[in-house]
Write a protein that holds these residues in place. Structure first.
Motif, PDB file in Angstrom:
ATOM      1  N   CYS A  10       0.774  -1.234   0.000  1.00 58.26           N
ATOM      2  CA  CYS A  10       0.000   0.000   0.000  1.00 58.26           C
ATOM      3  C   CYS A  10       0.812   1.295   0.000  1.00 58.26           C
ATOM      4  O   CYS A  10       0.330   2.318  -0.482  1.00 58.26           O
ATOM      5  CB  CYS A  10      -0.926   0.013   1.215  1.00 58.26           C
ATOM      6  N   SER A  51     -16.906   2.711  13.684  1.00 50.16           N
ATOM      7  CA  SER A  51     -17.098   2.261  12.308  1.00 50.16           C
ATOM      8  C   SER A  51     -16.675   3.379  11.364  1.00 50.16           C
ATOM      9  O   SER A  51     -16.631   4.556  11.761  1.00 50.16           O
ATOM     10  CB  SER A  51     -18.565   1.905  12.057  1.00 50.16           C
ATOM     11  N   PRO A  52     -16.393   3.044  10.100  1.00 49.60           N
ATOM     12  CA  PRO A  52     -16.060   4.086   9.125  1.00 49.60           C
ATOM     13  C   PRO A  52     -17.186   5.106   8.967  1.00 49.60           C
ATOM     14  O   PRO A  52     -16.936   6.283   8.722  1.00 49.60           O
ATOM     15  CB  PRO A  52     -15.836   3.292   7.830  1.00 49.60           C
ATOM     16  N   GLY A  71      -7.206   8.582  10.139  1.00 53.67           N
ATOM     17  CA  GLY A  71      -6.592   7.285   9.888  1.00 53.67           C
ATOM     18  C   GLY A  71      -5.187   7.092  10.406  1.00 53.67           C
ATOM     19  O   GLY A  71      -4.657   7.891  11.179  1.00 53.67           O
ATOM     20  N   ASP A  90     -13.598   5.788   2.127  1.00 57.00           N
ATOM     21  CA  ASP A  90     -12.370   5.145   1.661  1.00 57.00           C
ATOM     22  C   ASP A  90     -11.137   5.681   2.377  1.00 57.00           C
ATOM     23  O   ASP A  90     -10.114   5.000   2.439  1.00 57.00           O
ATOM     24  CB  ASP A  90     -12.201   5.358   0.153  1.00 57.00           C
ATOM     25  N   ASP A  93     -10.110   3.302   4.958  1.00 61.89           N
ATOM     26  CA  ASP A  93      -9.604   1.989   4.568  1.00 61.89           C
ATOM     27  C   ASP A  93      -8.102   1.967   4.830  1.00 61.89           C
ATOM     28  O   ASP A  93      -7.376   2.861   4.394  1.00 61.89           O
ATOM     29  CB  ASP A  93      -9.882   1.738   3.093  1.00 61.89           C
ATOM     30  N   THR A  94      -7.628   0.971   5.553  1.00 63.58           N
ATOM     31  CA  THR A  94      -6.236   0.949   5.993  1.00 63.58           C
ATOM     32  C   THR A  94      -5.256   1.087   4.842  1.00 63.58           C
ATOM     33  O   THR A  94      -4.345   1.926   4.864  1.00 63.58           O
ATOM     34  CB  THR A  94      -5.933  -0.346   6.767  1.00 63.58           C
ATOM     35  N   CYS A  95      -5.439   0.294   3.799  1.00 65.42           N
ATOM     36  CA  CYS A  95      -4.507   0.322   2.676  1.00 65.42           C
ATOM     37  C   CYS A  95      -4.578   1.661   1.954  1.00 65.42           C
ATOM     38  O   CYS A  95      -3.538   2.260   1.631  1.00 65.42           O
ATOM     39  CB  CYS A  95      -4.801  -0.819   1.709  1.00 65.42           C
ATOM     40  N   ASN A  96      -5.773   2.161   1.715  1.00 61.30           N
ATOM     41  CA  ASN A  96      -5.906   3.417   0.994  1.00 61.30           C
ATOM     42  C   ASN A  96      -5.362   4.588   1.799  1.00 61.30           C
ATOM     43  O   ASN A  96      -4.743   5.504   1.249  1.00 61.30           O
ATOM     44  CB  ASN A  96      -7.368   3.675   0.638  1.00 61.30           C
ATOM     45  N   ASN A  97      -5.574   4.558   3.110  1.00 58.42           N
ATOM     46  CA  ASN A  97      -5.065   5.628   3.954  1.00 58.42           C
ATOM     47  C   ASN A  97      -3.544   5.654   3.934  1.00 58.42           C
ATOM     48  O   ASN A  97      -2.927   6.722   3.874  1.00 58.42           O
ATOM     49  CB  ASN A  97      -5.575   5.469   5.389  1.00 58.42           C
ATOM     50  N   GLU A 208      -7.809   0.086  -6.709  1.00 58.91           N
ATOM     51  CA  GLU A 208      -7.597  -1.095  -5.870  1.00 58.91           C
ATOM     52  C   GLU A 208      -6.184  -1.067  -5.316  1.00 58.91           C
ATOM     53  O   GLU A 208      -5.254  -0.740  -5.998  1.00 58.91           O
ATOM     54  CB  GLU A 208      -7.815  -2.374  -6.678  1.00 58.91           C
TER      55      GLU A 208
END
Length: 208
Positions: A10, A51-52, A71, A90, A93-97, A208
């Motif tokens: 990521c 929650s998000p 995040g 989004d 989202d861990t990966c996106n952050n 993605e």
């Protein structure tokens, strides 16, 4: 510590895993749903999100009136946002952050390193400070042009020099001068600077 596989998948490829780990440890949060709200020199106490969706509600409530960071990377979501609807869950989202946060930090780190003219360790600390406050050398650094990946970045070294160092007098007020500077910079609301900047070069929320 963040999983190495997550960093590889990521994080911005221009940063080494060591830089990413040190960056998040210094400027980020352990909670992927963390929301920090700051206006001027004040940080507001906000409820912990479960929650998000709850986290996004906090963002929607404060964005435009305060500096909002979110995040693991404490990404400043106000950059380039002209409408609250542009910010989606989004960002939590861990990966996106990690993707958008490390991309922004990489740009800041390159700007600071170019200013130094050589990849020195001090540039990392100054880049962390610039990422947190939004300012470097008197300029709002989060939206400046990227000098490019040809700028070599120093890998931060673990600083153990203060572990056994005697306490020093920080002055009659007992305040850290560096912290005072940080407060002054935070007081300059980054959300009011270049708010219409295109974020396409930093990260794609839908990729993605």
């Amino acid at each position: 510590m963040i999983d190495a596989a997550l960093i590889e998948k990521c994080a911005d490829p221009s940063l080494t895993p060591a830089i990413v780990e040190e960056f998040i440890a210094a400027a980020g949060s352990e909670d992927p749903l963390n929301v920090t709200v700051r206006a001027g020199s004040k940080t507001f106490l906000v409820p912990k999100s479960k929650s998000p969706q709850e986290a996004m509600k906090l963002v929607q409530d404060h964005l435009g009136n305060a500096v909002v960071r979110v995040g693991l990377t404490q990404y400043p979501v106000g950059i380039g946002v002209t409408d609250k609807s542009q910010v989606t869950a989004d960002v939590f989202d861990t990966c996106n952050n990690i993707k958008i946060g490390t991309a922004l930090f990489a740009r800041v780190y390159r700007v600071v390193t170019k200013w130094y003219g050589t990849p020195v360790q001090e540039a990392f600390e100054d880049a962390i400070e610039a990422y947190q406050t939004g300012y470097f050398d008197g300029e709002y650094v989060l939206t400046v042009k990227d000098p490019g990946e040809t700028v070599e970045l120093a890998i931060p070294e673990a600083d153990t020099s203060m572990e056994d160092a005697p306490a020093t007098d920080s002055g009659a007020s007992g305040q850290d001068p560096k912290n005072e500077l940080r407060q002054q910079l935070w007081a300059q609301d980054p959300n009011k600077a270049d708010i219409g900047v295109d974020l396409s070069g930093i990260g794609d929320f839908n990729r993605e």
